[in-house]
Write an enzyme that holds these catalytic residues in place. Structure first.
Site, mmCIF file in Angstrom:
data_model
loop_
_atom_site.group_PDB
_atom_site.id
_atom_site.type_symbol
_atom_site.label_atom_id
_atom_site.label_comp_id
_atom_site.label_asym_id
_atom_site.label_seq_id
_atom_site.Cartn_x
_atom_site.Cartn_y
_atom_site.Cartn_z
ATOM 1 N N ASP A 33 47.283 35.359 47.006
ATOM 2 C CA ASP A 33 46.559 34.148 46.637
ATOM 3 C C ASP A 33 47.280 32.934 47.233
ATOM 4 O O ASP A 33 48.508 32.862 47.226
ATOM 5 C CB ASP A 33 46.479 34.026 45.110
ATOM 6 C CG ASP A 33 45.424 33.029 44.656
ATOM 7 O OD1 ASP A 33 44.415 33.471 44.088
ATOM 8 O OD2 ASP A 33 45.616 31.815 44.886
ATOM 9 N N GLY A 96 35.375 30.894 34.792
ATOM 10 C CA GLY A 96 36.334 30.202 35.646
ATOM 11 C C GLY A 96 36.317 30.685 37.084
ATOM 12 O O GLY A 96 37.276 30.468 37.827
ATOM 13 N N GLN A 97 35.218 31.321 37.503
ATOM 14 C CA GLN A 97 35.141 31.807 38.886
ATOM 15 C C GLN A 97 34.855 30.654 39.839
ATOM 16 O O GLN A 97 33.876 29.934 39.662
ATOM 17 C CB GLN A 97 34.027 32.861 39.012
ATOM 18 C CG GLN A 97 33.949 33.452 40.420
ATOM 19 C CD GLN A 97 32.850 34.504 40.569
ATOM 20 O OE1 GLN A 97 32.017 34.693 39.665
ATOM 21 N NE2 GLN A 97 32.848 35.178 41.693
ATOM 22 N N HIS A 103 36.370 39.336 43.159
ATOM 23 C CA HIS A 103 37.794 39.569 43.416
ATOM 24 C C HIS A 103 38.507 39.914 42.120
ATOM 25 O O HIS A 103 38.189 39.382 41.061
ATOM 26 C CB HIS A 103 38.459 38.353 44.079
ATOM 27 C CG HIS A 103 38.162 37.041 43.415
ATOM 28 N ND1 HIS A 103 36.966 36.383 43.568
ATOM 29 C CD2 HIS A 103 38.906 36.265 42.593
ATOM 30 C CE1 HIS A 103 36.982 35.257 42.870
ATOM 31 N NE2 HIS A 103 38.157 35.163 42.257
#
Ligand code: 5GP
Length: 117
Positions: A33, A96-97, A103
């Site tokens: 990330d 909260g995407q 993913h």
């Protein structure tokens, strides 16, 4: 939400933008990330442009299983298996995407808290 094929993750899959890739197969890719929330923060994604879990169906059964198995393999590869780790899948606005391409977050290297924010 835009089509999953328009996202930054599709650009990573197509190698149009760089990423620190730690695993890649014909169907799944995993990379660090860009804004890590733990000492280890890796994203495991299907190459198929699925928006999220809500957009998946029974035809995605094998792919969804593979995502979790790869997450476990990557965790092992990163040395997280013994101490433990957290897998997170944010789904839609309230989940909260932010990136509309399915993913799994692999978070580890520190003690996680509960409940999540
Ligand atoms: P979400 O909030 O959708 O569950 O998670 C999206 C994740 O993608 C965030 O943790 C964010 O830091 C990460 N991310 C967004 N853009 C990029 C990028 O260009 N490269 C990488 N490696 N990660 C990204």
């Amino acid at each position: 939400m835009p089509q999953a094929s328009d996202t930054v993750f599709s650009k990573i899959i197509r190698k149009e933008i760089p990423a620190k890739i730690v695993y890649e197969s014909q169907t799944v890719i995993a990379f660090h990330d860009i804004n890590p929330q733990a000492p280890v923060h890796i994203l495991i994604i299907p190459k198929k442009p699925l928006v999220n879990i809500s957009a998946a169906d029974r035809g995605d059964l094998e792919l969804l299983g593979e995502l979790l198995l790869v997450a476990g393999e990557v965790a092992e590869q990163e040395g997280l298996s013994k101490g433990g780790y957290r897998l997170v899948v944010n789904n839609g606005r309230d989940g909260g995407q932010e990136v509309p391409h399915l993913h799994v977050h692999l978070l580890g290297g520190r003690k996680m808290t509960w409940p999540p924010g």
